[in-house]
Every structure is written in C-alpha cells, then in structure tokens.
Design a protein around this motif. Structure first.
Motif, mmCIF file in Angstrom:
data_model
loop_
_atom_site.group_PDB
_atom_site.id
_atom_site.type_symbol
_atom_site.label_atom_id
_atom_site.label_comp_id
_atom_site.label_asym_id
_atom_site.label_seq_id
_atom_site.Cartn_x
_atom_site.Cartn_y
_atom_site.Cartn_z
ATOM 1 N N MET A 268 -55.605 28.080 -32.483
ATOM 2 C CA MET A 268 -54.316 28.009 -31.810
ATOM 3 C C MET A 268 -53.826 26.573 -31.809
ATOM 4 O O MET A 268 -54.581 25.673 -31.440
ATOM 5 N N THR A 269 -52.577 26.358 -32.224
ATOM 6 C CA THR A 269 -52.027 25.010 -32.337
ATOM 7 C C THR A 269 -50.709 24.904 -31.586
ATOM 8 O O THR A 269 -49.853 25.784 -31.706
ATOM 9 N N ALA A 270 -50.562 23.811 -30.849
ATOM 10 C CA ALA A 270 -49.281 23.459 -30.235
ATOM 11 C C ALA A 270 -48.790 22.163 -30.864
ATOM 12 O O ALA A 270 -49.490 21.147 -30.823
ATOM 13 N N ILE A 271 -47.618 22.209 -31.476
ATOM 14 C CA ILE A 271 -46.977 21.006 -32.021
ATOM 15 C C ILE A 271 -46.131 20.417 -30.887
ATOM 16 O O ILE A 271 -45.114 20.987 -30.496
ATOM 17 N N LEU A 272 -46.566 19.260 -30.364
ATOM 18 C CA LEU A 272 -45.974 18.710 -29.143
ATOM 19 C C LEU A 272 -45.226 17.402 -29.376
ATOM 20 O O LEU A 272 -44.791 16.748 -28.415
ATOM 21 N N GLY A 273 -45.088 17.019 -30.608
ATOM 22 C CA GLY A 273 -44.333 15.835 -31.001
ATOM 23 C C GLY A 273 -44.123 15.912 -32.497
ATOM 24 O O GLY A 273 -44.689 16.791 -33.170
ATOM 25 N N ASP A 274 -43.324 15.029 -33.055
ATOM 26 C CA ASP A 274 -43.088 15.049 -34.501
ATOM 27 C C ASP A 274 -44.425 15.002 -35.239
ATOM 28 O O ASP A 274 -45.278 14.146 -34.957
ATOM 29 N N SER A 275 -44.594 15.935 -36.178
ATOM 30 C CA SER A 275 -45.887 16.104 -36.850
ATOM 31 C C SER A 275 -45.693 16.272 -38.351
ATOM 32 O O SER A 275 -44.904 17.110 -38.796
ATOM 33 N N PHE A 276 -46.436 15.471 -39.091
ATOM 34 C CA PHE A 276 -46.363 15.500 -40.548
ATOM 35 C C PHE A 276 -47.773 15.430 -41.125
ATOM 36 O O PHE A 276 -48.695 14.922 -40.489
ATOM 37 N N GLY A 277 -47.948 15.936 -42.347
ATOM 38 C CA GLY A 277 -49.269 15.876 -42.975
ATOM 39 C C GLY A 277 -50.281 16.726 -42.242
ATOM 40 O O GLY A 277 -50.059 17.917 -41.994
ATOM 41 N N GLY A 278 -51.402 16.113 -41.865
ATOM 42 C CA GLY A 278 -52.529 16.831 -41.270
ATOM 43 C C GLY A 278 -52.182 17.781 -40.145
ATOM 44 O O GLY A 278 -52.617 18.940 -40.147
ATOM 45 N N PRO A 279 -51.413 17.364 -39.126
ATOM 46 C CA PRO A 279 -51.046 18.298 -38.061
ATOM 47 C C PRO A 279 -50.287 19.523 -38.563
ATOM 48 O O PRO A 279 -50.469 20.631 -38.053
ATOM 49 N N THR A 280 -49.451 19.328 -39.568
ATOM 50 C CA THR A 280 -48.722 20.459 -40.148
ATOM 51 C C THR A 280 -49.673 21.395 -40.882
ATOM 52 O O THR A 280 -49.593 22.620 -40.749
ATOM 53 N N TRP A 281 -50.614 20.809 -41.654
ATOM 54 C CA TRP A 281 -51.589 21.665 -42.353
ATOM 55 C C TRP A 281 -52.391 22.489 -41.340
ATOM 56 O O TRP A 281 -52.656 23.678 -41.568
ATOM 57 N N ALA A 282 -52.788 21.862 -40.230
ATOM 58 C CA ALA A 282 -53.554 22.577 -39.205
ATOM 59 C C ALA A 282 -52.728 23.708 -38.602
ATOM 60 O O ALA A 282 -53.220 24.823 -38.398
ATOM 61 N N ALA A 283 -51.455 23.423 -38.333
ATOM 62 C CA ALA A 283 -50.601 24.425 -37.697
ATOM 63 C C ALA A 283 -50.412 25.651 -38.581
ATOM 64 O O ALA A 283 -50.606 26.789 -38.133
ATOM 65 N N VAL A 284 -50.027 25.430 -39.837
ATOM 66 C CA VAL A 284 -49.714 26.578 -40.698
ATOM 67 C C VAL A 284 -50.976 27.333 -41.116
ATOM 68 O O VAL A 284 -50.880 28.427 -41.682
ATOM 69 N N SER A 285 -52.142 26.777 -40.821
ATOM 70 C CA SER A 285 -53.403 27.472 -41.088
ATOM 71 C C SER A 285 -53.938 28.178 -39.852
ATOM 72 O O SER A 285 -55.006 28.790 -39.905
ATOM 73 N N SER A 286 -53.223 28.101 -38.739
ATOM 74 C CA SER A 286 -53.704 28.640 -37.469
ATOM 75 C C SER A 286 -53.279 30.083 -37.258
ATOM 76 O O SER A 286 -52.325 30.571 -37.872
ATOM 77 N N ASP A 287 -53.960 30.745 -36.334
ATOM 78 C CA ASP A 287 -53.611 32.119 -35.984
ATOM 79 C C ASP A 287 -52.349 32.187 -35.130
ATOM 80 O O ASP A 287 -51.615 33.170 -35.180
ATOM 81 N N PHE A 288 -52.122 31.153 -34.330
ATOM 82 C CA PHE A 288 -50.941 31.128 -33.466
ATOM 83 C C PHE A 288 -50.440 29.694 -33.357
ATOM 84 O O PHE A 288 -51.229 28.764 -33.167
ATOM 85 N N VAL A 289 -49.116 29.524 -33.488
ATOM 86 C CA VAL A 289 -48.507 28.195 -33.440
ATOM 87 C C VAL A 289 -47.290 28.229 -32.527
ATOM 88 O O VAL A 289 -46.437 29.117 -32.666
ATOM 89 N N THR A 290 -47.210 27.273 -31.622
ATOM 90 C CA THR A 290 -45.984 27.066 -30.863
ATOM 91 C C THR A 290 -45.542 25.628 -31.063
ATOM 92 O O THR A 290 -46.359 24.755 -31.367
ATOM 93 N N GLN A 291 -44.247 25.390 -30.909
ATOM 94 C CA GLN A 291 -43.691 24.063 -31.162
ATOM 95 C C GLN A 291 -42.744 23.680 -30.036
ATOM 96 O O GLN A 291 -41.916 24.489 -29.594
ATOM 97 N N LEU A 292 -42.846 22.443 -29.593
ATOM 98 C CA LEU A 292 -41.963 21.921 -28.568
ATOM 99 C C LEU A 292 -40.554 21.752 -29.128
ATOM 100 O O LEU A 292 -40.364 21.170 -30.194
ATOM 101 N N GLN A 293 -39.577 22.282 -28.402
ATOM 102 C CA GLN A 293 -38.185 22.129 -28.814
ATOM 103 C C GLN A 293 -37.828 20.648 -28.918
ATOM 104 O O GLN A 293 -38.238 19.837 -28.096
ATOM 105 N N GLY A 294 -37.066 20.296 -29.948
ATOM 106 C CA GLY A 294 -36.663 18.917 -30.162
ATOM 107 C C GLY A 294 -37.604 18.122 -31.034
ATOM 108 O O GLY A 294 -37.350 16.950 -31.325
ATOM 109 N N THR A 295 -38.699 18.747 -31.472
ATOM 110 C CA THR A 295 -39.659 18.066 -32.350
ATOM 111 C C THR A 295 -39.516 18.566 -33.783
ATOM 112 O O THR A 295 -38.805 19.535 -34.055
ATOM 113 N N CYS A 296 -40.226 17.911 -34.676
ATOM 114 C CA CYS A 296 -40.172 18.252 -36.102
ATOM 115 C C CYS A 296 -41.576 18.523 -36.619
ATOM 116 O O CYS A 296 -42.512 17.778 -36.305
ATOM 117 N N MET A 297 -41.731 19.579 -37.403
ATOM 118 C CA MET A 297 -42.982 19.852 -38.120
ATOM 119 C C MET A 297 -42.642 20.031 -39.592
ATOM 120 O O MET A 297 -41.891 20.933 -39.960
#
Length: 515
Positions: A161-190
C-alpha cells in the motif's frame, strides 16, 4: 563519566540528531509547504508506541555529508497498523529532497526483503525526487541502481500500500504503480520525472498537476486508486484498505464480526430498481443493501465509472464486488472499465477474496476512440484474468446483460460457480432495436413509413430475453426473488468456502500490476 556512560551519551546524541533528518531548517521548510515530515507521517500510520526503526543511523556515503543526511532520505522499520504487524517506509524530503542515494537504495531493498521473508505487509509513505545526482551518473553509478528486482518479483506475496504525499518522481512512482493500492494527496504530482526535467528534455512546459496530478490519474491512467484532501485522509485510506487484506498470501483476510442477519430480506431493492428498464439508477444503493451493515470500500472510485469495484463483507467474509453502474454510460464498460476489472480480479484472486458480479449492462461501449485504446485486447485480457481466477465466483443478473459483456461479467461458461438472475433480467445478443437496425437498416431507409415498418419488425424480432428460457435449459442455475439476494449470496458463500476452495491457487499473483 565512565566509558560506558560516555558511549551511551554519544549514541543518544547521534539518535537525537538522526530524528531531525536534514535538520530544523529543512523541517521548517517542509511545514511551510503545509506538509508533514516522514517521521510525522509514520506516527499517523503506526499504532502509538509500536514503531521500531531500522537504519536510523544511516547516512549518505558521500564524504562530508554525514551530519546532514541521517536516514539518507528514507525512514524504515516495523510497527503495527490497526493492531497488525507491518513494514513501513517513508521518503524523507528533508534529506537531499528525498532523492535516492546508495544507502537509501540499499535500505529500501533490505526492507522489501524483510517484509517478504516475514510475511508482513508493506506500507510506503512517499515523497521524493528519484535517483540522486551525481550518485547515479556514469556507467558505474547507474549500473547498480536500475529497477529493484525485489519489487519486480514481489508477486503479491504480501499486500503493498502506497500513499503519495508530495511530488514524487522515479523510485516513489515505481513503488506506487507496483502496489496493490495507491492514494495520492491532492495538489501533488506523481510522474516519471518532474516538470523541470521535462522542459529541459523536450521543451514541454507543464505544471506538476498537469503532468501527474490526481485528475490526470483518475481520468486517464488509473495509476492511483483514491485521493485525499489531506495527508491524514490519505493515510486513513491505506489503513482502511488494509482491513480487507490478509497479512500475507498464505492467509485469508480476517473475518469481521457483525450482527447483520445473513438471511435478512432486502425489500428495499425493489424500490431502487426503476419500473422502466431504460431508466438509470445508482447500483451502489443496491450493493449497500446487500452487504454487511451497508459498509463498502470502493476501489478506483473515480476511474472507469461505468463499473464499480468494491470490497465489502458478507456474513463476516471479505468479498470483492464487480458491478455495472447504470448511472454512468448506462453501465456499458469501455477501455478504462476493462482495465479496472482486470486489476481488481487479479487483486482479489491473489489474496483469496471471493468475487460477486452484479450485471446491468447494455454491452460494451464501442467507438473509434475505444478501438484506438485497444478495446478488443482489453476485453480479452479481462476474460483471461477471469478464466485464470480460482476464487469462488457468484454472478447475479439484475437487469440487462447483453452481448459479450454478459461473458465478461462472469456469465454462464465463464468460470462462475453460480449464475442466477432476477426475474427482471434481460439476456440477449443485442437489444431488439439494435438488431432490427443492423439486419433491416437498408429496408427501413427505403420504406415509405419507416416508423410503422420498424414497429412491425420489432414485434417479429421479439426474442425471449427473459431468464426463464436459460433457466429451463439449465444454462443458468436459478431465477431468484430480488429480496432474497443477500440470503442467496451469504448461503452460497457458506457452501463454496470449503477447505478446498477457501484459498485461491493464486494463478494471477504474477500478473503484472496496472494492466
């Protein structure tokens, strides 16, 4: 002061410094952006007093940066979430903007291996700028920093399970799209890389939200499953998702205690379903009437809105529900709905969650745009996932189930254990209006009175779409009273979740995420 006291004091001083990550100024800068630090995020996720940090004294291996790089941009450890043990990692924006250096990558690899080895779910609270420069520069710099094998071969052995809580590029993005569940904070970028890198690479100028904001992912990519207006809301979402997951692939999800009678009648569904078969309604209301205590957790709520995929409980058992949504596109699946269904079936089958299908669809949405989006492939990929799934599957035809979509919704011969219909069901290759137009379109165009001619043809074309002919030939298992649907589903699960069937064969566990 004796030597042991001196050493202990030195240790405490180092750990106190480590708790500040990149230092007070960087923490203040993070707070000024309205964001929490990695340590504060972990405190919100983990049960109070349970987090055991690993690698607290890590620093960058670049000489001269030790004092300002504690954790090397990543905090990690084990703790309890909702009383259950879990592995937790969080990107630390205060240390080199959360970018990934040598120690950071080594720690991330180690924590993944720890999670899988011990059968512990993995939570990621991410924010960061991808691979650090100059650490990754040169043939020697990049050669040991490519995609981590432990992420590529996870095979859903533990829920992620991944929460994108700030602008995320590279590794954090790879982790997110490989996860079973992803949520993202409004106003951020993945995204793969940030707007600045994009502009330097090809001159394209976009804001972070235009590049990889929540609306982009909900409308186009499906790479996130939910979003939140605050970090706390996002963290609560991954905690809620976790309540429907097992500890690992060797276990079934936990039962939930309920006083909701599994055999209660659901008379309210008769008021929800319109009298006219071409009127829209909200399928979510029918789902809420069927499940324990009316509680659901929707998966990909804002993506592919013509199809509902949601978790719930039936008589305490976790179930996954796939349902057409007549209030969006009349319940006709398009490319996004196909992608959503495939991902959900793979997820449920990998974690031993029975599937319930609720039909009300006039068929697939066909168009030039759908063909350009590989609609035939997406339909068949959905069918392949359905064919390989081995969890119990129950199918209920509520109203329309037309054409090939009848199959994708686990109609007869598609691997369902039980297929039943309400007496309101209409089952056919196509609607009579469409059939008449296709077969007699040219004759109607030449007719002096096309309206009257169409009416006559429709009377001749009135194939019996009711469920009774299929039931008579044992092509479906039964026609049930609508108000007995909850009873039927709960009773069916009692008989299907035997010692032989309670766990899936997990044939879809290796299926790539995001298909």
């Amino acid at each position: 002061m004796d030597r042991l006291q001196q050493l202990t004091s030195e240790l405490l001083a180092k750990k106190e410094a480590a708790r500040l990550g990149g230092g007070n100024e960087k923490i203040a800068a993070q707070h000024s952006r309205g964001l929490l630090t990695a340590r504060e995020r972990i405190e919100k996720l983990a049960d109070r007093g349970t987090f055991l940090e690993l690698g607290m004294l890590n620093t960058s291996d670049v000489i001269g940066t030790e004092h300002k790089s504690y954790g090397d941009g990543l905090l990690a450890g084990v703790g309890k979430v909702n009383g259950r043990p879990a592995v937790i990692q969080a990107g630390d924006k205060t240390v080199f903007a959360g970018t990934e250096g040598n120690v950071h990558i080594r720690k991330s690899k180690s924590i993944h291996e720890f999670a899988v080895k011990n059968g512990l779910p993995l939570f990621s609270l991410h924010e960061g700028g991808g691979l650090r420069m100059p650490d990754g520069m040169g043939s020697d710099g990049i050669s040991d920093k490519l995609f981590p094998r432990e992420m590529l071969t996870l095979h859903r052995q533990v829920p992620t399970m991944t929460a994108i809580l700030g602008d995320s590029f590279g590794g954090p993005t790879w982790a997110a799209v490989s996860s079973d569940f992803v949520t993202q904070l409004q106003g951020t970028c993945m995204a793969i890389a940030g707007p600045r890198m994009l502009e330097l690479a090809n001159g394209q100028k976009l804001t972070p939200e235009e590049l990889g904001g929540v609306d982009v992912h909900h409308r186009f990519t499906g790479q996130i499953d939910e979003d939140g207006a605050s970090e706390g809301e996002c963290i609560e979402q991954i905690k809620s998702f976790y309540t429907y997951m097992p500890q690992n692939a060797e276990e079934r999800p936990l039962m939930r205690a309920t006083n909701d009678d599994p055999y209660r009648l659901v008379d309210e569904v008769l008021a929800i379903l319109p009298q006219q078969n071409n009127r829209v309604y909200d399928m979510k209301k029918i789902i809420a009437s069927l499940v324990d205590d009316g509680v659901t957790f929707e998966f990909q709520r804002k993506f592919g809105k013509g199809l509902i995929t949601t978790f719930a409980h039936m008589n305490g058992h976790v179930v996954g529900i796939v349902a057409n949504q007549p209030s969006h596109f009349a319940g006709a699946p398009g490319p996004h709905e196909c992608q959503k269904a495939t991902e959900f079936i793979c997820l449920c089958d990998s974690y031993h969650i029975p599937l319930i299908f609720l039909h009300d669809t006039p068929g697939f949405r066909i168009s030039s745009e759908a063909e350009k989006a590989k609609m035939p492939t997406k339909i068949m990929v959905w069918n392949q996932a359905l064919a390989l799934s081995t969890v119990p599957k129950i199918s209920v035809i509520i109203r329309k189930s037309i054409g090939a979509a009848y199959g994708n919704m686990c109609g007869p011969g598609m691997g369902g254990d039980l297929v039943v219909a309400w007496p309101t069901a209409e089952i056919n290759f196509t609607g009579p209006e469409v059939g008449v137009n296709v077969v007699f379109g040219r004759e109607l165009a030449r007719s002096e009175n096309p309206s009257e001619e169409r009416k006559k043809l429709l009377e001749l074309w009135s194939f019996d779409s009711s469920p009774y002919k299929a039931a008579a030939k044992h092509l479906i298992d039964d026609v049930i009273q609508p108000n007995e649907t909850r009873k039927f589903l709960c009773q069916s699960l009692e008989y299907l979740l035997t010692s032989k069937r309670e766990k899936s064969e997990r044939l879809l566990a290796t299926w790539p995420t995001g298909i």
